[in-house]
Design an enzyme around this catalytic site. Structure first.
Site, PDB file in Angstrom:
ATOM      1  N   HIS A   1       8.606   3.049   5.378  1.00 48.69           N
ATOM      2  CA  HIS A   1       7.744   4.179   5.731  1.00 48.69           C
ATOM      3  C   HIS A   1       6.570   3.783   6.631  1.00 48.69           C
ATOM      4  CE1 HIS A   1      10.070   6.061   2.706  1.00 48.69           C
ATOM      5  NE2 HIS A   1       9.463   5.496   1.689  1.00 48.69           N
TER       6      HIS A   1
ATOM      7  N   LYS B   1      17.020   5.464   2.518  1.00 47.73           N
ATOM      8  CA  LYS B   1      16.567   4.103   2.291  1.00 47.73           C
ATOM      9  C   LYS B   1      17.000   3.673   0.887  1.00 47.73           C
ATOM     10  CE  LYS B   1      12.307   3.993  -0.159  1.00 47.73           C
ATOM     11  NZ  LYS B   1      10.948   3.712  -0.380  1.00 47.73           N
TER      12      LYS B   1
ATOM     13  N   ARG C   1      31.049  11.222  -9.794  1.00 45.97           N
ATOM     14  CA  ARG C   1      32.220  10.982 -10.649  1.00 45.97           C
ATOM     15  C   ARG C   1      32.285  11.908 -11.862  1.00 45.97           C
ATOM     16  NH1 ARG C   1      30.738   4.956 -11.533  1.00 45.97           N
ATOM     17  NH2 ARG C   1      28.857   6.171 -11.880  1.00 45.97           N
TER      18      ARG C   1
HETATM   19  N1  LIG Z   1      15.305   8.942  -6.394  1.00 41.01           N
HETATM   20  C1  LIG Z   1      14.476   8.897  -5.390  1.00 41.01           C
HETATM   21  O1  LIG Z   1      13.383   9.511  -5.396  1.00 41.01           O
HETATM   22  C2  LIG Z   1      14.819   8.100  -4.165  1.00 41.01           C
HETATM   23  C3  LIG Z   1      13.883   7.993  -3.134  1.00 41.01           C
HETATM   24  C4  LIG Z   1      14.224   7.292  -1.981  1.00 41.01           C
HETATM   25  C5  LIG Z   1      15.474   6.702  -1.884  1.00 41.01           C
HETATM   26  N2  LIG Z   1      16.369   6.797  -2.918  1.00 41.01           N
HETATM   27  C6  LIG Z   1      17.695   6.179  -2.743  1.00 41.01           C
HETATM   28  O2  LIG Z   1      18.671   7.213  -2.809  1.00 41.01           O
HETATM   29  C7  LIG Z   1      19.849   6.733  -3.440  1.00 41.01           C
HETATM   30  C8  LIG Z   1      20.131   7.598  -4.673  1.00 41.01           C
HETATM   31  O3  LIG Z   1      19.060   7.433  -5.583  1.00 41.01           O
HETATM   32  P1  LIG Z   1      19.001   8.130  -7.026  1.00 41.01           P
HETATM   33  O4  LIG Z   1      17.694   7.797  -7.597  1.00 41.01           O
HETATM   34  O5  LIG Z   1      19.389   9.544  -6.923  1.00 41.01           O
HETATM   35  O6  LIG Z   1      20.146   7.313  -7.791  1.00 41.01           O
HETATM   36  P2  LIG Z   1      20.873   7.725  -9.122  1.00 41.01           P
HETATM   37  O7  LIG Z   1      20.016   8.602  -9.958  1.00 41.01           O
HETATM   38  O8  LIG Z   1      21.437   6.473  -9.706  1.00 41.01           O
HETATM   39  O9  LIG Z   1      22.082   8.639  -8.609  1.00 41.01           O
HETATM   40  C9  LIG Z   1      23.185   8.189  -7.939  1.00 41.01           C
HETATM   41  C10 LIG Z   1      24.386   9.020  -8.391  1.00 41.01           C
HETATM   42  O10 LIG Z   1      25.517   8.553  -7.696  1.00 41.01           O
HETATM   43  C11 LIG Z   1      26.656   8.867  -8.453  1.00 41.01           C
HETATM   44  N3  LIG Z   1      27.684   7.844  -8.206  1.00 41.01           N
HETATM   45  C12 LIG Z   1      27.679   6.558  -8.608  1.00 41.01           C
HETATM   46  N4  LIG Z   1      28.806   5.947  -8.207  1.00 41.01           N
HETATM   47  C13 LIG Z   1      29.511   6.876  -7.532  1.00 41.01           C
HETATM   48  C14 LIG Z   1      30.776   6.859  -6.893  1.00 41.01           C
HETATM   49  N5  LIG Z   1      31.538   5.750  -6.861  1.00 41.01           N
HETATM   50  N6  LIG Z   1      31.208   7.982  -6.283  1.00 41.01           N
HETATM   51  C15 LIG Z   1      30.449   9.125  -6.304  1.00 41.01           C
HETATM   52  N7  LIG Z   1      29.262   9.190  -6.916  1.00 41.01           N
HETATM   53  C16 LIG Z   1      28.811   8.082  -7.519  1.00 41.01           C
HETATM   54  C17 LIG Z   1      26.221   8.843  -9.924  1.00 41.01           C
HETATM   55  O11 LIG Z   1      26.711   9.986 -10.579  1.00 41.01           O
HETATM   56  P3  LIG Z   1      28.088   9.873 -11.422  1.00 41.01           P
HETATM   57  O12 LIG Z   1      27.829   8.914 -12.521  1.00 41.01           O
HETATM   58  O13 LIG Z   1      28.339  11.273 -11.863  1.00 41.01           O
HETATM   59  O14 LIG Z   1      29.114   9.388 -10.469  1.00 41.01           O
HETATM   60  C18 LIG Z   1      24.700   8.852  -9.852  1.00 41.01           C
HETATM   61  O15 LIG Z   1      24.139   9.883 -10.609  1.00 41.01           O
HETATM   62  C19 LIG Z   1      19.582   5.271  -3.784  1.00 41.01           C
HETATM   63  O16 LIG Z   1      20.078   4.455  -2.767  1.00 41.01           O
HETATM   64  C20 LIG Z   1      18.068   5.192  -3.851  1.00 41.01           C
HETATM   65  O17 LIG Z   1      17.587   3.895  -3.596  1.00 41.01           O
HETATM   66  C21 LIG Z   1      16.066   7.490  -4.043  1.00 41.01           C
END
Ligand SMILES: NC(=O)c1ccc[n+]([C@@H]2O[C@H](COP(=O)([O-])OP(=O)(O)OC[C@H]3O[C@@H](n4cnc5c(N)ncnc54)[C@H](OP(=O)(O)O)[C@@H]3O)[C@@H](O)[C@H]2O)c1
Length: 503
Positions: free
Chosen positions: A254, A162, A47
């Site tokens: 995992h 996941k 966004r």
């Molecule tokens: N981080 C890891 O190492 C990791 C590992 C395994 C799995 N995961 C999984 O991967 C997914 C992402 O994790 P993350 O840690 O990267 O989460 P995060 O840091 O919260 O990032 C998600 C991003 O999605 C964007 N977003 C939110 N609502 C949106 C919308 N309506 N339309 C488009 N974009 C939107 C946000 O950016 P804006 O505010 O700019 O929209 C936000 O920065 C999650 O399901 C998490 O459980 C993460």
């Protein structure tokens, strides 16, 4: 150059942690290794408003820090592939402009209409976004769409991160939503553990050698231990962790995949269909414990306070009455011919004594001990294969030999293959080869719908009300820097066994 098709990798959640820390550095590594088609592009969607160049500037330090061997010239080439689109992906009005941008990029780059979506947003957005992709008509491939000219057909695939659901019911719901938009052949449920060298090497070890498979069964293997131990705490996202816990975070996802590779039958051929069919069969043959068995088949824990922070249930964001496990050890049996009577113990926890992911295959003692009258000889089952997945990548095979010199004395010795030493290759970020597999249409290392639902069904007794007795007294029941609660040792001691807790 690999034989993958050109495509646009559309990452929903471009501003997020996973994208910056893992996905983009992994794609950079794949570019630097010549694994991306020259026309392939990346379009990040989230966004926050920013231009292509702003997003590239944000990503560069991440790539410098996370990717192997940063080369400024390669980065400049790679950055040309990277584009950004600002939009709220759950809102229908985002899609006309997104579709126009995708069309423009396809034209410019020559990506032939191929799209690989990656869900890198919060789990609660997976279903709404898939519904919008479907409603916008972005998915045109599939049996339902029956192209007139099959050669001119573009493909659309989706990678789902996941957590894949929170329990059996939510996972089934997500599968149904995905299935309404995409064929199963186009759904890539990613598990970065399957991108790890030693996990894949498990299949090669078992099926490309003739010495292991004949003994890989209940007759020769006493039990298997699968460990994913971490020294770190739960991090900043305590509220998120409190809804998750070790079973959901590590075991159902995992470690079940690792267990499937250890336990599955040999596929008739190494093809995606055959490998996945065997994984489905093995997960389907897990004996789901009855309510009476749950307390005997698991040990659950929460870490106690240490100098750095309070006990888990005292942390901000965690409910003081929380019974979410930061440690879990579970015992599983397979109801099949190969593993009858051979238990698999799986454990994972936070703030443990060491960071280590490994598989221990403990063989039974020899059928007859002809040294039984030799004083001080043996006594334990020496043969043990340890497959270290992380942080070291190593195979260790332990066996008994004679100690040199007069008299007959035995000693356990270790034969070791260290991947880094032997192959002189550093592991790449696991996401890269997996995303390239999805670009190639190879689902071997991705989970099938039935596997995911089967894994949830197998762990549900340890998560729902059937686990209440096992969760009583969980607060601060293990010390930080230990190997978990005493109940975990008792779980194996009841079966006359012990964990491998070597440093
Ligand atoms: N981080 C890891 O190492 C990791 C590992 C395994 C799995 N995961 C999984 O991967 C997914 C992402 O994790 P993350 O840690 O990267 O989460 P995060 O840091 O919260 O990032 C998600 C991003 O999605 C964007 N977003 C939110 N609502 C949106 C919308 N309506 N339309 C488009 N974009 C939107 C946000 O950016 P804006 O505010 O700019 O929209 C936000 O920065 C999650 O399901 C998490 O459980 C993460």
């Amino acid at each position: 150059m690999s034989q993958n098709d050109p495509c646009i990798l559309v990452i929903f959640g471009a501003s997020g942690d996973l994208t910056s820390r893992k996905l983009i550095p992994a794609m950079y590594e794949m570019h630097a290794m010549g694994q991306l088609h020259p026309s392939t592009a990346i379009l990040g969607v989230s966004r926050t408003a920013k231009s292509d160049d702003q997003w590239r500037d944000e990503l560069e330090p991440w790539v410098r820090q996370q990717a192997k061997g940063f080369d400024p010239a390669k980065w400049t080439e790679f950055a040309r592939r990277v584009h950004y689109f600002a939009g709220d992906a759950v809102k229908p009005d985002c899609y006309p402009a997104l579709e126009a941008r995708l069309g423009e990029l396809a034209q410019q780059k020559g990506t032939r209409g191929n799209l690989l979506f990656f869900m890198s947003v919060a789990e609660s957005l997976y279903e709404p976004i898939v519904e919008q992709i479907d409603a916008a008509g972005l998915v045109v491939e599939g049996k339902r769409w029956c192209s007139i000219d099959p050669n001119a057909k573009s493909w659309q695939r989706i990678i789902v991160e996941k957590p894949f659901g929170h329990d059996a019911v939510s996972a089934a719901s997500l599968n149904r939503t995905l299935g309404r938009a995409f064929e199963e052949e186009s759904i890539y449920r990613i598990d970065h553990y399957l991108g790890k060298e030693l996990v894949q090497s498990l299949l090669v070890l078992r099926f490309a050698n003739s010495i292991f498979e004949p003994v890989w069964n209940w007759q020769y293997i006493d039990h298997v231990q699968i460990t994913a131990a971490e020294t770190v705490s739960v991090g900043q996202r305590t509220a998120f962790y409190d809804q998750t816990g070790a079973i959901r975070d590590m075991i159902q996802s995992h470690l079940f995949q690792v267990m499937a590779f250890v336990a599955m039958e040999p596929p008739s051929l190494y093809t995606p269909e055959n490998v996945r069919a065997e994984k489905i069969k093995i997960i389907d043959s897990i004996a789901i414990p009855t309510a009476d068995q749950v307390a005997d088949y698991c040990a659950l824990g929460q870490f106690a306070a240490d100098g750095a922070e309070g006990a888990y249930h005292e942390l901000g964001g965690v409910s003081p009455t929380s019974t979410t496990e930061t440690y879990a050890a579970l015992k599983f049996h397979f109801d099949n011919w190969r593993w009858a009577g051979t238990p698999f113990y799986i454990r994972s926890g936070k703030k443990l004594a060491a960071k280590r992911t490994e598989v221990v295959v403990q063989f039974k003692p020899p059928a007859a001990n002809l040294f039984r009258k030799v004083p001080g000889f043996g006594g334990e089952a020496p043969n043990r294969l340890v497959i270290e997945i992380a942080p070291k990548e190593r195979f260790n095979l332990r066996f008994e030999v004679k100690v040199p010199g007069f008299g007959l004395r035995g000693a356990n010795v270790n034969m070791q293959l260290d991947y880094a030493d032997h192959f002189k290759a550093e592991p790449v970020e696991a996401y890269g080869p997996l995303i390239v597999d999805a670009m190639r249409g190879d689902q071997t290392l991705f989970k099938h719908r039935i596997e995911v639902e089967g894994a949830w069904n197998a762990v549900m007794p340890f998560l729902d009300e059937r686990s209440a007795a096992a969760r009583a007294g969980i607060h601060a029941n293990y010390a930080c820097g230990s190997w978990g609660p005493a109940s975990a040792d008792e779980l194996l001691a009841r079966d006359g066994r012990a964990w491998r807790n070597e440093a």
